[in-house]
Scaffold this motif. Structure first.
Motif, PDB file in Angstrom:
ATOM      1  N   GLY A 283       0.816  -1.216   0.000  1.00 52.15           N
ATOM      2  CA  GLY A 283       0.000   0.000   0.000  1.00 52.15           C
ATOM      3  C   GLY A 283       0.846   1.262   0.000  1.00 52.15           C
ATOM      4  O   GLY A 283       0.520   2.247  -0.677  1.00 52.15           O
ATOM      5  N   ASN A 284       1.932   1.245   0.758  1.00 50.74           N
ATOM      6  CA  ASN A 284       2.836   2.402   0.773  1.00 50.74           C
ATOM      7  C   ASN A 284       3.497   2.614  -0.583  1.00 50.74           C
ATOM      8  O   ASN A 284       3.666   3.748  -1.031  1.00 50.74           O
ATOM      9  CB  ASN A 284       3.902   2.234   1.845  1.00 50.74           C
ATOM     10  CG  ASN A 284       3.352   2.352   3.241  1.00 50.74           C
ATOM     11  OD1 ASN A 284       2.266   2.879   3.432  1.00 50.74           O
ATOM     12  ND2 ASN A 284       4.088   1.850   4.216  1.00 50.74           N
ATOM     13  N   VAL A 285       3.881   1.526  -1.223  1.00 49.78           N
ATOM     14  CA  VAL A 285       4.509   1.632  -2.544  1.00 49.78           C
ATOM     15  C   VAL A 285       3.518   2.199  -3.543  1.00 49.78           C
ATOM     16  O   VAL A 285       3.843   3.096  -4.325  1.00 49.78           O
ATOM     17  CB  VAL A 285       5.037   0.251  -3.006  1.00 49.78           C
ATOM     18  CG1 VAL A 285       5.505   0.309  -4.442  1.00 49.78           C
ATOM     19  CG2 VAL A 285       6.156  -0.213  -2.103  1.00 49.78           C
ATOM     20  N   ARG A 286       2.295   1.699  -3.513  1.00 48.83           N
ATOM     21  CA  ARG A 286       1.270   2.209  -4.436  1.00 48.83           C
ATOM     22  C   ARG A 286       0.993   3.687  -4.181  1.00 48.83           C
ATOM     23  O   ARG A 286       0.805   4.457  -5.120  1.00 48.83           O
ATOM     24  CB  ARG A 286      -0.009   1.390  -4.307  1.00 48.83           C
ATOM     25  CG  ARG A 286       0.083   0.024  -4.948  1.00 48.83           C
ATOM     26  CD  ARG A 286      -1.230  -0.730  -4.855  1.00 48.83           C
ATOM     27  NE  ARG A 286      -2.396   0.052  -5.231  1.00 48.83           N
ATOM     28  CZ  ARG A 286      -2.803   0.237  -6.472  1.00 48.83           C
ATOM     29  NH1 ARG A 286      -2.133  -0.294  -7.468  1.00 48.83           N
ATOM     30  NH2 ARG A 286      -3.887   0.942  -6.721  1.00 48.83           N
TER      31      ARG A 286
ATOM     32  N   LYS B  96       3.464 -10.824 -11.440  1.00 44.85           N
ATOM     33  CA  LYS B  96       3.910 -12.199 -11.212  1.00 44.85           C
ATOM     34  C   LYS B  96       4.748 -12.317  -9.937  1.00 44.85           C
ATOM     35  O   LYS B  96       4.789 -13.368  -9.317  1.00 44.85           O
ATOM     36  CB  LYS B  96       4.708 -12.701 -12.402  1.00 44.85           C
ATOM     37  CG  LYS B  96       3.863 -12.966 -13.618  1.00 44.85           C
ATOM     38  CD  LYS B  96       4.709 -13.465 -14.769  1.00 44.85           C
ATOM     39  CE  LYS B  96       3.847 -13.684 -15.984  1.00 44.85           C
ATOM     40  NZ  LYS B  96       4.641 -14.132 -17.145  1.00 44.85           N
ATOM     41  N   ALA B  97       5.425 -11.235  -9.552  1.00 43.82           N
ATOM     42  CA  ALA B  97       6.307 -11.272  -8.390  1.00 43.82           C
ATOM     43  C   ALA B  97       5.596 -10.973  -7.077  1.00 43.82           C
ATOM     44  O   ALA B  97       6.227 -11.027  -6.021  1.00 43.82           O
ATOM     45  CB  ALA B  97       7.450 -10.276  -8.583  1.00 43.82           C
ATOM     46  N   LEU B  98       4.305 -10.669  -7.128  1.00 43.93           N
ATOM     47  CA  LEU B  98       3.582 -10.380  -5.886  1.00 43.93           C
ATOM     48  C   LEU B  98       3.639 -11.580  -4.948  1.00 43.93           C
ATOM     49  O   LEU B  98       3.519 -12.722  -5.377  1.00 43.93           O
ATOM     50  CB  LEU B  98       2.129 -10.015  -6.189  1.00 43.93           C
ATOM     51  CG  LEU B  98       1.902  -8.689  -6.910  1.00 43.93           C
ATOM     52  CD1 LEU B  98       0.420  -8.478  -7.184  1.00 43.93           C
ATOM     53  CD2 LEU B  98       2.463  -7.522  -6.136  1.00 43.93           C
ATOM     54  N   ASP B  99       3.826 -11.294  -3.669  1.00 40.97           N
ATOM     55  CA  ASP B  99       3.895 -12.308  -2.612  1.00 40.97           C
ATOM     56  C   ASP B  99       5.055 -13.275  -2.788  1.00 40.97           C
ATOM     57  O   ASP B  99       4.973 -14.438  -2.389  1.00 40.97           O
ATOM     58  CB  ASP B  99       2.570 -13.086  -2.510  1.00 40.97           C
ATOM     59  CG  ASP B  99       1.415 -12.168  -2.157  1.00 40.97           C
ATOM     60  OD1 ASP B  99       1.637 -11.218  -1.376  1.00 40.97           O
ATOM     61  OD2 ASP B  99       0.294 -12.402  -2.653  1.00 40.97           O
TER      62      ASP B  99
ATOM     63  N   PRO C 144       9.943  -6.671  -3.852  1.00 37.77           N
ATOM     64  CA  PRO C 144      10.529  -5.314  -3.733  1.00 37.77           C
ATOM     65  C   PRO C 144      11.340  -4.910  -4.963  1.00 37.77           C
ATOM     66  O   PRO C 144      11.252  -3.761  -5.421  1.00 37.77           O
ATOM     67  CB  PRO C 144      11.415  -5.410  -2.498  1.00 37.77           C
ATOM     68  CG  PRO C 144      10.867  -6.544  -1.705  1.00 37.77           C
ATOM     69  CD  PRO C 144      10.322  -7.512  -2.711  1.00 37.77           C
ATOM     70  N   GLY C 145      12.106  -5.834  -5.515  1.00 38.75           N
ATOM     71  CA  GLY C 145      12.871  -5.521  -6.723  1.00 38.75           C
ATOM     72  C   GLY C 145      11.977  -5.253  -7.918  1.00 38.75           C
ATOM     73  O   GLY C 145      12.282  -4.405  -8.763  1.00 38.75           O
ATOM     74  N   ALA C 146      10.875  -5.967  -8.000  1.00 36.27           N
ATOM     75  CA  ALA C 146       9.940  -5.761  -9.105  1.00 36.27           C
ATOM     76  C   ALA C 146       9.294  -4.382  -9.015  1.00 36.27           C
ATOM     77  O   ALA C 146       9.111  -3.706 -10.035  1.00 36.27           O
ATOM     78  CB  ALA C 146       8.880  -6.856  -9.105  1.00 36.27           C
ATOM     79  N   TRP C 147       8.957  -3.953  -7.792  1.00 32.74           N
ATOM     80  CA  TRP C 147       8.386  -2.616  -7.629  1.00 32.74           C
ATOM     81  C   TRP C 147       9.395  -1.537  -8.013  1.00 32.74           C
ATOM     82  O   TRP C 147       9.044  -0.532  -8.645  1.00 32.74           O
ATOM     83  CB  TRP C 147       7.917  -2.401  -6.200  1.00 32.74           C
ATOM     84  CG  TRP C 147       6.603  -3.044  -5.885  1.00 32.74           C
ATOM     85  CD1 TRP C 147       6.404  -4.109  -5.074  1.00 32.74           C
ATOM     86  CD2 TRP C 147       5.306  -2.666  -6.362  1.00 32.74           C
ATOM     87  NE1 TRP C 147       5.067  -4.421  -5.020  1.00 32.74           N
ATOM     88  CE2 TRP C 147       4.373  -3.540  -5.792  1.00 32.74           C
ATOM     89  CE3 TRP C 147       4.848  -1.655  -7.205  1.00 32.74           C
ATOM     90  CZ2 TRP C 147       3.006  -3.451  -6.052  1.00 32.74           C
ATOM     91  CZ3 TRP C 147       3.484  -1.572  -7.459  1.00 32.74           C
ATOM     92  CH2 TRP C 147       2.584  -2.459  -6.886  1.00 32.74           C
TER      93      TRP C 147
ATOM     94  N   ALA D 121       8.965   1.179 -11.041  1.00 33.57           N
ATOM     95  CA  ALA D 121       9.075   2.626 -10.836  1.00 33.57           C
ATOM     96  C   ALA D 121      10.118   3.240 -11.768  1.00 33.57           C
ATOM     97  O   ALA D 121       9.898   4.323 -12.324  1.00 33.57           O
ATOM     98  CB  ALA D 121       9.428   2.918  -9.382  1.00 33.57           C
ATOM     99  N   ALA D 122      11.226   2.544 -11.966  1.00 32.42           N
ATOM    100  CA  ALA D 122      12.264   3.071 -12.863  1.00 32.42           C
ATOM    101  C   ALA D 122      11.780   3.101 -14.318  1.00 32.42           C
ATOM    102  O   ALA D 122      12.013   4.086 -15.030  1.00 32.42           O
ATOM    103  CB  ALA D 122      13.523   2.218 -12.747  1.00 32.42           C
TER     104      ALA D 122
END
Length: 141
Positions: free
Chosen positions: A4-7, A75-78, A83-86, A90-91
């Motif tokens: 939620g914080n990332v979103r 695909k990387a959720l959970d 964290p790397g996927a997020w 973002a990049a």
């Protein structure tokens, strides 16, 4: 950091980019484009408008990269790679933001060439629409 914080941070980055995209056009229009005497369009008005419309196609490749990054994040959720996927998402999105802002930034330059308000608004709207493509979908909640 939670999902939620990332979103939330990505949503704030989107709004910040919207302001950075439309801000120069608004500032230039307010200070240089609202003269009382009609500005005669120069020779550069139409080529700048065409360049602004053509710059929309610059965002095709960054959108593909963003879309693939979005799928990889889903695909990387959970998983431990989340964290790397997020971060990668973002990049990739930051690079795509630059391409999406080109029509509005070209419109800001076209104010000095005497481009009419309707084409300026169309270029600004095209940047807003392109930026809207880079909102984080609800499926990643």
């Amino acid at each position: 950091m939670t999902r939620g914080n990332v979103r939330r941070r990505l949503a704030l980055a989107w709004w910040r980019q919207l302001a950075l995209t439309l801000g120069p056009l608004l500032v230039v229009c307010v200070f240089f484009g609202g003269g009382e005497e009609p500005v005669t369009p120069s020779v550069f008005a139409m080529p700048l408008f065409i360049a602004g419309v053509a710059s929309m196609f610059v965002s095709l490749k960054p959108f593909g990269v963003y879309k693939r990054s979005l799928i990889a994040t889903q695909k990387a959720l959970d998983t431990p790679e989340e964290p790397g996927a997020w971060l990668r998402l973002a990049a990739d999105r930051r690079m795509a933001f630059l391409a999406a802002g080109l029509p509005a930034w070209i419109a800001a330059l076209a104010v000095f060439a005497g481009l009419e308000p309707v084409p300026l608004a169309l270029l600004a709207l095209s940047s807003v629409i392109l930026l809207y493509l880079y909102r984080i979908p609800r499926q990643l909640a």
